[in-house]
Write an enzyme that holds these catalytic residues in place. Structure first.
Site, mmCIF file in Angstrom:
data_model
loop_
_atom_site.group_PDB
_atom_site.id
_atom_site.type_symbol
_atom_site.label_atom_id
_atom_site.label_comp_id
_atom_site.label_asym_id
_atom_site.label_seq_id
_atom_site.Cartn_x
_atom_site.Cartn_y
_atom_site.Cartn_z
ATOM 1 N N SER A 9 0.854 -1.199 0.000
ATOM 2 C CA SER A 9 0.000 0.000 0.000
ATOM 3 C C SER A 9 0.883 1.240 0.000
ATOM 4 O O SER A 9 1.678 1.438 0.928
ATOM 5 C CB SER A 9 -0.891 0.032 1.241
ATOM 6 O OG SER A 9 -1.402 1.353 1.400
ATOM 7 N N HIS A 34 -1.369 -1.375 -4.075
ATOM 8 C CA HIS A 34 -2.629 -1.070 -3.391
ATOM 9 C C HIS A 34 -2.712 0.432 -3.143
ATOM 10 O O HIS A 34 -1.769 1.051 -2.618
ATOM 11 C CB HIS A 34 -2.670 -1.823 -2.047
ATOM 12 C CG HIS A 34 -3.967 -1.736 -1.318
ATOM 13 N ND1 HIS A 34 -5.058 -2.516 -1.610
ATOM 14 C CD2 HIS A 34 -4.344 -0.935 -0.281
ATOM 15 C CE1 HIS A 34 -6.054 -2.226 -0.782
ATOM 16 N NE2 HIS A 34 -5.650 -1.274 0.032
ATOM 17 N N MET A 69 -12.179 4.026 0.194
ATOM 18 C CA MET A 69 -12.723 4.260 1.526
ATOM 19 C C MET A 69 -13.402 5.631 1.480
ATOM 20 O O MET A 69 -12.926 6.626 2.053
ATOM 21 C CB MET A 69 -11.609 4.229 2.588
ATOM 22 C CG MET A 69 -11.071 2.831 2.813
ATOM 23 S SD MET A 69 -9.531 2.812 3.731
ATOM 24 C CE MET A 69 -8.382 2.993 2.371
HETATM 25 C C1 DX5 Z 1 -6.271 1.641 6.447
HETATM 26 C C2 DX5 Z 1 -5.368 1.339 5.288
HETATM 27 C C3 DX5 Z 1 -4.173 0.572 5.819
HETATM 28 C C4 DX5 Z 1 -3.068 0.391 4.824
HETATM 29 C C5 DX5 Z 1 -2.077 -0.646 5.290
HETATM 30 O O1 DX5 Z 1 -7.312 2.432 6.057
HETATM 31 O O2 DX5 Z 1 -6.076 0.612 4.300
HETATM 32 O O3 DX5 Z 1 -4.654 -0.665 6.281
HETATM 33 O O4 DX5 Z 1 -3.581 -0.018 3.633
HETATM 34 O O5 DX5 Z 1 -1.637 -0.242 6.506
HETATM 35 P P1 DX5 Z 1 -0.395 -0.926 7.265
HETATM 36 O O6 DX5 Z 1 0.606 0.171 7.395
HETATM 37 O O7 DX5 Z 1 -0.974 -1.394 8.557
HETATM 38 O O8 DX5 Z 1 0.101 -2.068 6.419
HETATM 39 ZN ZN ZN Z 2 -6.476 -0.494 1.827
#
Ligand code: DX5
Ligand code: ZN
Length: 225
Positions: A9, A34, A69
């Protein structure tokens, strides 16, 4: 068991050097990139929109896995598809007409996914299993990277895995939030085959090695199937 896909991500990446960060993730064997899209309404944080997705599209050949989101996702599907999203995931909690939204994503030529937050039961997905290509289980409350993994979500992953099996369809079980070398074995054992990882990939000194370590941590232990 589906091949494990790792989807770093960019939420956790250094945006002042995003091109190089994404190239390192790609060189490290990332399967998807992502993209966490946040609107400050559905979740407390604001990140980026289609314009940045278009820029990222030019940085990599990897599939872009866009996680919306956002409230009113229906209004923005075309723009995120136009920007280059290959996969578009919407939140069950934000889509009152979920079947129509999922069908629209498919019509636009992207692969649809449905995400649920930690407190949302797996039973909310029963009627959409015939349409979705992916279920995304949030293992943190959405809005920020770097949060602590919520182990209570493991039971839900097992429930959804059973629902996928019962559907007879090839649906990927994606997990997002707090995925690192310690939680990886837990989530893959619970049925996850697509892992979003922000902090554990981009907040490290060696992005390529971090991805290799994650993938190794997700492999079934010797003697287990
Ligand atoms: C939350 C995000 C996170 C991100 C990954 O809204 O969607 O979950 O993608 O976060 P971490 O840093 O926990 O891998
Ligand atoms: Zn995500």
């Amino acid at each position: 068991m589906n091949k494990l896909y790792i989807a770093p991500s960019v939420l956790a990446a250094d945006f002042s050097n995003l091109g190089e960060q994404i190239s390192l993730a790609e060189a490290g064997g990332a399967d998807w990139i992502h993209l966490d899209i946040m609107d400050g309404r559905f979740v407390p944080n604001i990140t980026f929109g289609p314009m940045v997705v278009s820029a990222i599209r030019k940085m990599t050949k990897l599939p872009l896995d866009t996680h919306l989101m956002i409230a009113d996702a229906d209004k923005h599907l075309e723009a995120f598809r136009e920007a280059g999203s290959d996969r578009i995931t919407v939140h069950q909690e934000a889509c009152p007409h979920l079947q129509r939204t999922v069908a629209r994503i498919r019509e636009l030529g992207a692969k649809p996914g449905v995400a649920i937050n930690p407190a949302t039961p797996s039973s909310t997905l029963t009627e959409i299993m015939a349409d979705t290509e992916r279920v995304l289980v949030m293992t943190v409350n959405p809005g920020f990277g770097g949060q602590r993994f919520l182990p209570g979500t493991l039971k839900k992953m097992r429930e959804i895995k059973a629902m996928i099996k019962a559907s007879g369809r090839d649906i990927r079980l994606e997990v997002d939030g707090g995925v690192d070398a310690s939680t990886m074995p837990l989530v893959t054992a619970a049925g996850a085959d697509t892992l979003v990882a922000g902090t554990s990939v981009f907040r490290t000194t060696d992005i390529r090695r971090a991805i290799a370590e994650l993938r190794a941590a997700g492999k079934p232990k010797k003697g287990t199937k």
